[in-house]
Design an enzyme around this catalytic site. Structure first.
Site, PDB file in Angstrom:
ATOM      1  N   GLY A   3       0.865  -1.174   0.000  1.00  0.00           N
ATOM      2  CA  GLY A   3       0.000   0.000   0.000  1.00  0.00           C
ATOM      3  C   GLY A   3       0.894   1.214   0.000  1.00  0.00           C
ATOM      4  N   GLU A   4       0.579   2.156   0.856  1.00  0.00           N
ATOM      5  CA  GLU A   4       1.417   3.353   0.958  1.00  0.00           C
ATOM      6  C   GLU A   4       1.935   3.422   2.395  1.00  0.00           C
ATOM      7  OE1 GLU A   4       2.195   4.973  -1.823  1.00  0.00           O
ATOM      8  OE2 GLU A   4       3.558   6.116  -0.563  1.00  0.00           O
ATOM      9  N   SER A   5       3.244   3.210   2.530  1.00  0.00           N
ATOM     10  CA  SER A   5       3.789   3.064   3.879  1.00  0.00           C
ATOM     11  C   SER A   5       3.611   4.324   4.720  1.00  0.00           C
ATOM     12  CB  SER A   5       5.265   2.674   3.806  1.00  0.00           C
ATOM     13  OG  SER A   5       5.983   3.604   3.022  1.00  0.00           O
ATOM     14  N   CYS A  47       6.135  -5.355   0.453  1.00  0.00           N
ATOM     15  CA  CYS A  47       6.259  -4.045  -0.181  1.00  0.00           C
ATOM     16  C   CYS A  47       6.174  -2.916   0.857  1.00  0.00           C
ATOM     17  CB  CYS A  47       5.244  -3.921  -1.312  1.00  0.00           C
ATOM     18  SG  CYS A  47       5.761  -2.725  -2.544  1.00  0.00           S
ATOM     19  N   ARG A 107      12.773   3.396  -0.828  1.00  0.00           N
ATOM     20  CA  ARG A 107      11.395   3.394  -1.349  1.00  0.00           C
ATOM     21  C   ARG A 107      11.370   3.750  -2.832  1.00  0.00           C
ATOM     22  NH1 ARG A 107       7.966   7.509   1.396  1.00  0.00           N
ATOM     23  NH2 ARG A 107       6.297   6.460   0.270  1.00  0.00           N
ATOM     24  N   ILE A 125       5.490  -3.531  -7.526  1.00  0.00           N
ATOM     25  CA  ILE A 125       4.674  -2.342  -7.841  1.00  0.00           C
ATOM     26  C   ILE A 125       5.223  -1.154  -7.059  1.00  0.00           C
ATOM     27  CG2 ILE A 125       2.359  -1.326  -7.809  1.00  0.00           C
ATOM     28  CD1 ILE A 125       1.253  -4.205  -7.789  1.00  0.00           C
ATOM     29  N   ARG A 126       5.806  -0.215  -7.742  1.00  0.00           N
ATOM     30  CA  ARG A 126       6.474   0.929  -7.087  1.00  0.00           C
ATOM     31  C   ARG A 126       7.242   0.437  -5.852  1.00  0.00           C
ATOM     32  NH1 ARG A 126       3.854   4.659  -4.930  1.00  0.00           N
ATOM     33  NH2 ARG A 126       1.983   3.465  -4.587  1.00  0.00           N
ATOM     34  N   HIS A 180       5.005  -8.655  -4.186  1.00  0.00           N
ATOM     35  CA  HIS A 180       3.650  -8.950  -3.688  1.00  0.00           C
ATOM     36  C   HIS A 180       3.256 -10.414  -3.911  1.00  0.00           C
ATOM     37  CE1 HIS A 180       2.141  -4.777  -3.056  1.00  0.00           C
ATOM     38  NE2 HIS A 180       3.075  -4.495  -3.943  1.00  0.00           N
ATOM     39  N   GLU A 240       0.922 -11.899  -2.612  1.00  0.00           N
ATOM     40  CA  GLU A 240      -0.548 -12.006  -2.519  1.00  0.00           C
ATOM     41  C   GLU A 240      -1.221 -11.703  -3.859  1.00  0.00           C
ATOM     42  OE1 GLU A 240       1.252  -9.539  -1.654  1.00  0.00           O
ATOM     43  OE2 GLU A 240       0.175  -7.637  -1.756  1.00  0.00           O
TER      44      GLU A 240
HETATM   45  N1  GLN Z   1       5.656   2.900  -2.915  1.00  0.00           N
HETATM   46  C1  GLN Z   1       4.997   2.431  -1.738  1.00  0.00           C
HETATM   47  C2  GLN Z   1       5.607   3.020  -0.478  1.00  0.00           C
HETATM   48  O1  GLN Z   1       6.623   3.605  -0.540  1.00  0.00           O
HETATM   49  C3  GLN Z   1       5.018   0.935  -1.672  1.00  0.00           C
HETATM   50  C4  GLN Z   1       4.292   0.344  -2.856  1.00  0.00           C
HETATM   51  C5  GLN Z   1       3.559  -0.932  -2.594  1.00  0.00           C
HETATM   52  O2  GLN Z   1       3.338  -1.349  -1.455  1.00  0.00           O
HETATM   53  N2  GLN Z   1       3.125  -1.537  -3.655  1.00  0.00           N
HETATM   54  O3  GLN Z   1       5.058   2.904   0.560  1.00  0.00           O
END
Ligand code: GLN
Length: 194
Positions: free
Chosen positions: A49-51, A81, A108, A135-136, A171, A173
């Site tokens: 997600g977004e940390s 992630c 990150r 993913i990112r 990921h 999952e």
């Molecule tokens: N870019 C996100 C972060 O820095 C991590 C991306 C992800 O969990 N898919 O939190």
């Protein structure tokens, strides 16, 4: 064995973890509020997600201290992630860290914009070749010697294990392959039997 896994569910890709665990016949608790943290569970998943958002919510919802305590006393935890970022002791270029319970440094959004998302079949220790989806994603730029490296892609560390904790840049999952979840459940099982 009957097992119950807590999945941090304040933001991000928690449903996907839940679906895999359900298929494996494991009960899940979606950890959304403080009282969930104090329920009994045998392992914890920190999803992607977004940390930065997750970290803020952990504080706002007053879940941070109790969850960190559980990790420190040995509850098995798997961070994928953004979840791996939450576990990292240092984040390149940033002062704020979250749990910081794995002595490693993470970078990150480490793959830049063009390679922001990609998939690769690659070897991971104790499991074999696994379909990794990034993913990112972050990569782990430094680990202390006691951290076990599980996988490196293009010479960058993308998976580690440190005592009760597993951190992955990708990921598991988001694939049909449940071997990493089974590996984690095995750790949870051993912890439960202790
Ligand atoms: N870019 C996100 C972060 O820095 C991590 C991306 C992800 O969990 N898919 O939190």
């Amino acid at each position: 064995m009957y097992m119950k896994i807590g999945i941090l569910s304040v933001q991000g890709a928690f449903i996907e973890h839940k679906n895999i665990l359900k298929k494996l016949g494991v009960e899940c608790i979606e950890i959304r509020q403080k009282f969930h943290v104090n329920m009994d569970f045998d392992g914890l998943i920190l999803p992607g997600g977004e940390s930065t958002v997750m970290r803020k919510l952990l504080y706002d919802l007053d879940m941070f201290n109790d969850l960190k305590e559980k990790i420190l006393i040995g509850l098995p935890v798997m961070g994928t992630c953004a979840g791996a970022i939450l576990l990292s002791e240092k984040i390149e270029g940033e002062g704020n860290v979250c749990f910081g319970t794995i002595p490693m440094t993470i970078k990150r959004n480490a793959y830049g914009r063009q390679l922001g998302s990609f998939s690769i079949d690659h070897e991971i220790k104790n499991i074999g070749v696994f379909p990794m989806r990034f993913i990112r994603a972050p990569y782990i730029s430094h680990v202390t010697p006691r951290v076990e490296i599980l996988s490196k892609v293009d010479n960058k560390i993308v998976g580690v294990e440190y005592n009760n904790q597993i951190a992955l840049s990708f990921h598991p999952e988001l694939t049909e392959d449940d071997r990493i979840h089974k590996y984690f459940l095995d750790k949870c099982c051993k912890f439960k039997l202790k």
